[in-house]
Scaffold this motif. Structure first.
Motif, PDB file in Angstrom:
ATOM      1  N   ALA A   1     -10.446   9.446  -0.076  1.00  0.00           N
ATOM      2  CA  ALA A   1      -9.761   8.908  -1.266  1.00  0.00           C
ATOM      3  C   ALA A   1      -8.773   7.802  -0.903  1.00  0.00           C
ATOM      4  CB  ALA A   1      -9.029  10.023  -1.993  1.00  0.00           C
ATOM      5  N   LEU A   2      -8.079   7.938   0.232  1.00  0.00           N
ATOM      6  CA  LEU A   2      -6.991   7.005   0.563  1.00  0.00           C
ATOM      7  C   LEU A   2      -7.319   6.045   1.697  1.00  0.00           C
ATOM      8  CD1 LEU A   2      -3.952   9.477   0.489  1.00  0.00           C
ATOM      9  CD2 LEU A   2      -4.639   7.876  -1.295  1.00  0.00           C
ATOM     10  N   GLY A   3      -8.454   6.249   2.376  1.00  0.00           N
ATOM     11  CA  GLY A   3      -8.732   5.468   3.580  1.00  0.00           C
ATOM     12  C   GLY A   3      -7.737   5.871   4.658  1.00  0.00           C
ATOM     13  N   ARG A   4      -7.443   4.931   5.570  1.00  0.00           N
ATOM     14  CA  ARG A   4      -6.431   5.247   6.592  1.00  0.00           C
ATOM     15  C   ARG A   4      -5.050   5.173   5.949  1.00  0.00           C
ATOM     16  NH1 ARG A   4      -8.901   0.760  10.474  1.00  0.00           N
ATOM     17  NH2 ARG A   4      -9.215  -0.082   8.384  1.00  0.00           N
TER      18      ARG A   4
ATOM     19  N   GLU B   1      -9.304  -3.051   6.644  1.00  0.00           N
ATOM     20  CA  GLU B   1     -10.047  -2.991   5.368  1.00  0.00           C
ATOM     21  C   GLU B   1     -10.168  -4.389   4.789  1.00  0.00           C
ATOM     22  OE1 GLU B   1     -12.120  -1.978   2.895  1.00  0.00           O
ATOM     23  OE2 GLU B   1     -11.146  -0.015   3.033  1.00  0.00           O
TER      24      GLU B   1
ATOM     25  N   HIS C   1     -12.620  -5.027   1.708  1.00  0.00           N
ATOM     26  CA  HIS C   1     -13.140  -4.969   0.323  1.00  0.00           C
ATOM     27  C   HIS C   1     -14.000  -6.187   0.012  1.00  0.00           C
ATOM     28  CE1 HIS C   1     -10.969  -1.424  -0.811  1.00  0.00           C
ATOM     29  NE2 HIS C   1      -9.799  -1.961  -0.578  1.00  0.00           N
TER      30      HIS C   1
ATOM     31  N   THR D   1      -6.363  -8.438   1.590  1.00  0.00           N
ATOM     32  CA  THR D   1      -6.097  -7.002   1.469  1.00  0.00           C
ATOM     33  C   THR D   1      -4.857  -6.574   2.243  1.00  0.00           C
ATOM     34  OG1 THR D   1      -8.475  -6.649   1.266  1.00  0.00           O
ATOM     35  CG2 THR D   1      -7.161  -4.703   1.740  1.00  0.00           C
ATOM     36  N   ASN D   2      -4.595  -7.237   3.359  1.00  0.00           N
ATOM     37  CA  ASN D   2      -3.579  -6.708   4.275  1.00  0.00           C
ATOM     38  C   ASN D   2      -2.355  -7.575   4.523  1.00  0.00           C
ATOM     39  OD1 ASN D   2      -5.017  -4.218   5.596  1.00  0.00           O
ATOM     40  ND2 ASN D   2      -6.551  -5.833   5.440  1.00  0.00           N
TER      41      ASN D   2
ATOM     42  N   SER E   1       0.037  -2.497   8.297  1.00  0.00           N
ATOM     43  CA  SER E   1      -0.911  -2.555   7.177  1.00  0.00           C
ATOM     44  C   SER E   1      -1.632  -1.222   6.967  1.00  0.00           C
ATOM     45  CB  SER E   1      -1.894  -3.717   7.323  1.00  0.00           C
ATOM     46  OG  SER E   1      -2.691  -3.517   8.425  1.00  0.00           O
ATOM     47  N   MET E   2      -1.323  -0.247   7.801  1.00  0.00           N
ATOM     48  CA  MET E   2      -1.873   1.096   7.568  1.00  0.00           C
ATOM     49  C   MET E   2      -1.078   1.858   6.489  1.00  0.00           C
ATOM     50  SD  MET E   2      -4.517   1.667   9.303  1.00  0.00           S
ATOM     51  CE  MET E   2      -5.095  -0.003   9.282  1.00  0.00           C
ATOM     52  N   MET E   3       0.057   1.277   6.061  1.00  0.00           N
ATOM     53  CA  MET E   3       0.846   1.948   5.008  1.00  0.00           C
ATOM     54  C   MET E   3       0.129   1.807   3.677  1.00  0.00           C
ATOM     55  SD  MET E   3       4.880   1.219   5.367  1.00  0.00           S
ATOM     56  CE  MET E   3       4.624  -0.516   5.483  1.00  0.00           C
ATOM     57  N   ASN E   4      -0.133   2.903   3.034  1.00  0.00           N
ATOM     58  CA  ASN E   4      -0.729   2.831   1.704  1.00  0.00           C
ATOM     59  C   ASN E   4       0.332   2.515   0.661  1.00  0.00           C
ATOM     60  OD1 ASN E   4      -3.357   3.109   2.396  1.00  0.00           O
ATOM     61  ND2 ASN E   4      -3.707   4.973   1.218  1.00  0.00           N
TER      62      ASN E   4
ATOM     63  N   TYR F   1       2.868  -2.557  -3.025  1.00  0.00           N
ATOM     64  CA  TYR F   1       2.151  -3.839  -2.914  1.00  0.00           C
ATOM     65  C   TYR F   1       2.386  -4.678  -4.162  1.00  0.00           C
ATOM     66  CZ  TYR F   1      -1.089  -1.207   0.257  1.00  0.00           C
ATOM     67  OH  TYR F   1      -1.668  -0.442   1.224  1.00  0.00           O
TER      68      TYR F   1
ATOM     69  N   LYS G   1      -5.880  -5.799  -4.657  1.00  0.00           N
ATOM     70  CA  LYS G   1      -6.103  -4.847  -3.557  1.00  0.00           C
ATOM     71  C   LYS G   1      -7.296  -3.927  -3.812  1.00  0.00           C
ATOM     72  CE  LYS G   1      -2.505  -6.531  -1.567  1.00  0.00           C
ATOM     73  NZ  LYS G   1      -2.581  -7.379  -0.385  1.00  0.00           N
TER      74      LYS G   1
ATOM     75  N   PHE H   1      -8.112  -1.392  -5.797  1.00  0.00           N
ATOM     76  CA  PHE H   1      -8.123   0.057  -6.002  1.00  0.00           C
ATOM     77  C   PHE H   1      -7.359   0.425  -7.270  1.00  0.00           C
ATOM     78  CE2 PHE H   1      -3.850   1.658  -4.939  1.00  0.00           C
ATOM     79  CZ  PHE H   1      -3.285   0.521  -4.367  1.00  0.00           C
TER      80      PHE H   1
HETATM   81  C1  LIG Z   1      -3.254  -2.605   3.473  1.00  0.00           C
HETATM   82  S1  LIG Z   1      -4.627  -1.565   3.284  1.00  0.00           S
HETATM   83  C2  LIG Z   1      -3.984   0.013   3.695  1.00  0.00           C
HETATM   84  C3  LIG Z   1      -4.813   0.704   4.743  1.00  0.00           C
HETATM   85  C4  LIG Z   1      -6.160   1.130   4.245  1.00  0.00           C
HETATM   86  N1  LIG Z   1      -6.040   2.406   3.534  1.00  0.00           N
HETATM   87  C5  LIG Z   1      -7.174   1.226   5.357  1.00  0.00           C
HETATM   88  O1  LIG Z   1      -7.883   2.224   5.425  1.00  0.00           O
HETATM   89  O2  LIG Z   1      -7.289   0.274   6.112  1.00  0.00           O
HETATM   90  C6  LIG Z   1      -4.792  -1.589   1.561  1.00  0.00           C
HETATM   91  C7  LIG Z   1      -5.962  -0.804   1.033  1.00  0.00           C
HETATM   92  O3  LIG Z   1      -5.738   0.596   1.187  1.00  0.00           O
HETATM   93  C8  LIG Z   1      -6.206   1.314   0.060  1.00  0.00           C
HETATM   94  N2  LIG Z   1      -5.066   1.937  -0.616  1.00  0.00           N
HETATM   95  C9  LIG Z   1      -3.767   1.675  -0.428  1.00  0.00           C
HETATM   96  N3  LIG Z   1      -2.991   2.449  -1.182  1.00  0.00           N
HETATM   97  C10 LIG Z   1      -3.806   3.237  -1.885  1.00  0.00           C
HETATM   98  C11 LIG Z   1      -3.601   4.240  -2.847  1.00  0.00           C
HETATM   99  N4  LIG Z   1      -2.387   4.594  -3.236  1.00  0.00           N
HETATM  100  N5  LIG Z   1      -4.698   4.842  -3.384  1.00  0.00           N
HETATM  101  C12 LIG Z   1      -5.939   4.486  -2.996  1.00  0.00           C
HETATM  102  N6  LIG Z   1      -6.201   3.528  -2.075  1.00  0.00           N
HETATM  103  C13 LIG Z   1      -5.156   2.913  -1.530  1.00  0.00           C
HETATM  104  C14 LIG Z   1      -6.865   0.289  -0.848  1.00  0.00           C
HETATM  105  O4  LIG Z   1      -8.214   0.242  -0.529  1.00  0.00           O
HETATM  106  C15 LIG Z   1      -6.176  -0.990  -0.442  1.00  0.00           C
HETATM  107  O5  LIG Z   1      -6.924  -2.135  -0.704  1.00  0.00           O
END
Ligand SMILES: C[S@@+](CC[C@H](N)C(=O)[O-])C[C@H]1O[C@@H](n2cnc3c(N)ncnc32)[C@H](O)[C@@H]1O
Length: 545
Positions: free
Chosen positions: A57-60, A185, A187, A230-231, A252-255, A291, A309, A311
Motif C-alpha cells: 500500500a505504501l511502497g518503501r 519510484e 510512476h 516523484t522525488n 526521499s524514502m519519507m512518505n 509533499y 505524486k 497517489f
Molecule cells: C518520494 S516517494 C516516497 C518513497 C516511495 N514510497 C518509494 O517506495 O520509493 C513518493 C511516492 O511514495 C508513495 N507515497 C508516498 N506517501 C504515500 C502515502 N501516504 N500513501 C500512499 N503512497 C504514498 C507514492 O507512490 C509517491 O509517489
C-alpha cells in the motif's frame, strides 16, 4: 514446543551481545570497546533512528527504530543530484542563482558559458565542477544553446534537459549513485501518456539521443524525468535568489502525510538536507513529510498529490470531512446561513463531503438536508481562489475586504480566509506604512488576534516545531511587546503587569528560538530579537513601582 529465541550477536565479533547502539537501537555489541570499534569501522555512517520498510500500500517508507525527541535531527544527507526546475527562468547552471540580463555588446543579454552558451552568472561558475560534464557532453557534439530569452520572467522549457542529462551522465562518472537514483519510484507508467510527457518525448528524448548522442532507451530517459517529478525537493536559498531541484536518495524514502511529523531545512553551501522531528515520534511510527501545502483544503491537497505524486492520500486528515474540526476546506450551507453570534460571525452549519476519499461524492449540510454536487464545490473554490490571487497584497485593504465580503460564505478558518490572514499577519508590523511603531492600536490588536488564530490552526493541522509556528511566534511576540509598551506608557498597565506581559513575550520568543535556531540564517535575527526584548524587560524593571 516453544522455539528457542536467537540471541543477538555483536556486530564486531559475532559473539552473544546484550548492548545496543544508542543511536539506532538496531545494532548489538558485546562490550563498550566493540561499540567504539564498530562506530569507527563504519557504523558511524549507517547509524540512524529509522529503517526503511516496504508494504504494497505504501511502497518503501521510513519507520522510527526508537523514540525520537521533538526537534531531534533524524537525517542529514548530501544531494545525489541537483538541477534546474523543469521550466525555469534564466538561472545559473552552477550556483542556481536567478540571472538578470545586463548590457552585453549593446544588447540586453545574459553572460553565457563561452563553451556551451548556457546563461551562467560568471566565468567562475562556467568553469565549476557541477557544469563540467554536461558542458563537455554538449560541446563535444558541437551543440551550443541558442535559447532566445524574451523576458527575465518567462519560464523556459529548454531547462528540462539539464537535470536528466546530469543523471544519465552519472552512469559513467558515478555508477553507484546512478543506480541509487534509478532505484527510486518514478510512476512513469502513470505519467507517460500525459501532455507533459508527450512534450518530453519530443524535446528531452530527442535532445539526449540525437543531439548529445547518449545510448539510452527512450523509456530510461523519461524514467529519469519521472524520478525527478516523484522525488525531488524544491530547494531555495534563504535569501530567495537561488532555486533548483535536488534528489536526496534516503530522504526521499519519507512518505507523505497531511499532518506530518517532520520538517526539513537545507544547510551549507552544498544544500545538505536536514530532517527534523517536529513532534516526538514513537518507536515503530511512520516518519512522514508533507509533499503539499498544509494550509490547503482536502480537495486541493488530494488533487495536487494525485497529479504530481500519482497517489490517493488516505491519511487521517483526508478521511475527516472537518479536517480535525478546523473546517479548512468547507463552506457554509446557503440554506442554514444568515444567523450571527454577538461577534458578527455566522453560526450557520457547514457543508461537508459525504466521502472525502471520493472527489465526486456530494457535499451535505451538517444540520439540514441540503446537498450540493462536488463539482459546485470545485468551481466555487476555484472562483474564490482566483479572486484571492488577483488581490493587491502590497497593502492590507483588499485582503480585509475579501474577508469581509465572504464572511457569509466562508468560515473564519476556511483556507482562503486563512491565506488572506497569513498575508495580513506579515503586512501588519512589517510593510512600509504598517511597521509596528506606525501601527494604530486597532491594527496591532488585529495582528495579535490573527497570530493567535493561526497558531491554533497550526496546532491542529501541522503540530509541533514547524517553520510556520516559529515564524508566527516571532510575529506575535513582537506585536505583544509593542502592545505592552503602549499600555504601560498609557498607564493602562502597572509595572508588574508590564513585566508579566513581557515575560509572556519572552516565553514565545524562546519557543520560536528553539524551533528556528537550527536554520543558520536565522541565528542573527533571533539573537537580535532576544537582545531587544531583554532590553525592554530591563527598562521595565528599572521603573519605580
Ligand atoms: C518520494 S516517494 C516516497 C518513497 C516511495 N514510497 C518509494 O517506495 O520509493 C513518493 C511516492 O511514495 C508513495 N507515497 C508516498 N506517501 C504515500 C502515502 N501516504 N500513501 C500512499 N503512497 C504514498 C507514492 O507512490 C509517491 O509517489
Amino acid at each position: 514446543m516453544e522455539s528457542k529465541r536467537e540471541l543477538p550477536t555483536c556486530d564486531v565479533c559475532q559473539q552473544p551481545a546484550n548492548q545496543t547502539c544508542g543511536g539506532c537501537k538496531q545494532v548489538y555489541y558485546c562490550s563498550r570497546s566493540h561499540q567504539k570499534q564498530g562506530w569507527k569501522d563504519g557504523h558511524k555512517t549507517k547509524c540512524c533512528p529509522f529503517k526503511i520498510q516496504f508494504t504494497s500500500a505504501l511502497g518503501r517508507h521510513m519507520i522510527a527504530t526508537r523514540d525520537i525527541k521533538q526537534g531531534e535531527i533524524i537525517l542529514k544527507e548530501k544531494p545525489a543530484v541537483t538541477g534546474p526546475r523543469m521550466a525555469s527562468t534564466a538561472h545559473c547552471l552552477s550556483c542556481a542563482k536567478k540571472l538578470q540580463p545586463s548590457m552585453i555588446e549593446e544588447n540586453l543579454d545574459y553572460y553565457k558559458c563561452p563553451l556551451c552558451n548556457w546563461p551562467m552568472c560568471s566565468p567562475e561558475c562556467a568553469k565549476d565542477e557541477v557544469h563540467k560534464n554536461e558542458c563537455k557532453a554538449m560541446t563535444g557534439k558541437g551543440y551550443k544553446s541558442s535559447i532566445k530569452y524574451d523576458s527575465p520572467e518567462k519560464a523556459e522549457a529548454a531547462y528540462c534537459v539539464i537535470a536528466p542529462l546530469r543523471v544519465l551522465l552519472m552512469k559513467e562518472s558515478n555508477t553507484k549513485q546512478f543506480e541509487n537514483i534509478m532505484n527510486l519510484e518514478s510512476h512513469l507508467d502513470k505519467r507517460i501518456n500525459t501532455h507533459l510527457y508527450n512534450v518530453l518525448k519530443i524535446n528531452l528524448v530527442a535532445f539526449i539521443k540525437n543531439v548529445i548522442g547518449l545510448p539510452f532507451k527512450d523509456e530510461t530517459i523519461l524514467q529519469v524525468a519521472s524520478i525527478f517529478d516523484t522525488n525531488s525537493f524544491d530547494v531555495r536559498s534563504p535569501d530567495g535568489t537561488k532555486r533548483f531541484r535536488a534528489i536526496y536518495v534516503t530522504a526521499s524514502m519519507m512518505n507523505h502525510n497531511c499532518r506530518p511529523n517532520t520538517r526539513h531545512i537545507f544547510v551549507g553551501k552544498d544544500y545538505n538536507i536536514v530532517i527534523l522531528a517536529t513532534v516526538p515520534i514513537a518507536k515503530g511510527e511512520l516518519i512522514t513529510a508533507t509533499y503539499t501545502q498544509s494550509l490547503w483544503g482536502t480537495l486541493d491537497r488530494r488533487k495536487h498529490l494525485k497529479q504530481t505524486k500519482c497517489f490517493d492520500c488516505e491519511c487521517e486528515r483526508c478521511g475527516d470531512p472537518t479536517e480535525f474540526g478546523t473546517y479548512l476546506g468547507n463552506i457554509y450551507c446557503s440554506l442554514c446561513n444568515g444567523l450571527f453570534n454577538d461577534n458578527g460571525l455566522s453560526t450557520g452549519a457547514m457543508l461537508v463531503s459525504t466521502n472525502t476519499f471520493d472527489e465526486t461524492a456530494p457535499w451535505k449540510c451538517e444540520k439540514c438536508d441540503h446537498y450540493i454536487q462536488s463539482r459546485q464545490m470545485f468551481w466555487g473554490n476555484n472562483a474564490l481562489k482566483q479572486d484571492l490571487n488577483k488581490l493587491n497584497k502590497s497593502g492590507p485593504q483588499e485582503l480585509e475586504e475579501f474577508i469581509e465580503k465572504y464572511k457569509l460564505t466562508l468560515h473564519p478558518r476556511n483556507h482562503l480566509i486563512v491565506q488572506a490572514k497569513l498575508a495580513l499577519a506579515q503586512i501588519y508590523g512589517n510593510y512600509e506604512g504598517y511597521t509596528l511603531p506606525e501601527l494604530p492600536n486597532d491594527l496591532l490588536n488585529r495582528k495579535i488576534e490573527i497570530c493567535h488564530e493561526l497558531l491554533e490552526l497550526a496546532d491542529k493541522l501541522e503540530p509541533g516545531w514547524t517553520r510556520f509556528r516559529g515564524t508566527i511566534l516571532l510575529e506575535l511576540q513582537a506585536a505583544m511587546s509593542m502592545q505592552t509598551k503602549r499600555e504601560f506608557e498609557d498607564q493602562k498597565l502597572t509595572k508588574t503587569g508590564a513585566q508579566d506581559q513581557l515575560m509572556q513575550s519572552m516565553a514565545l520568543l524562546q519557543e520560536a528560538t528553539n524551533i528556528l535556531r537550527v536554520e543558520p540564517h536565522m541565528v542573527e535575527t533571533l539573537e537580535a530579537k532576544v537582545k531587544e526584548l531583554s532590553n525592554q524587560l530591563d527598562t521595565a524593571n528599572s521603573f519605580p513601582e
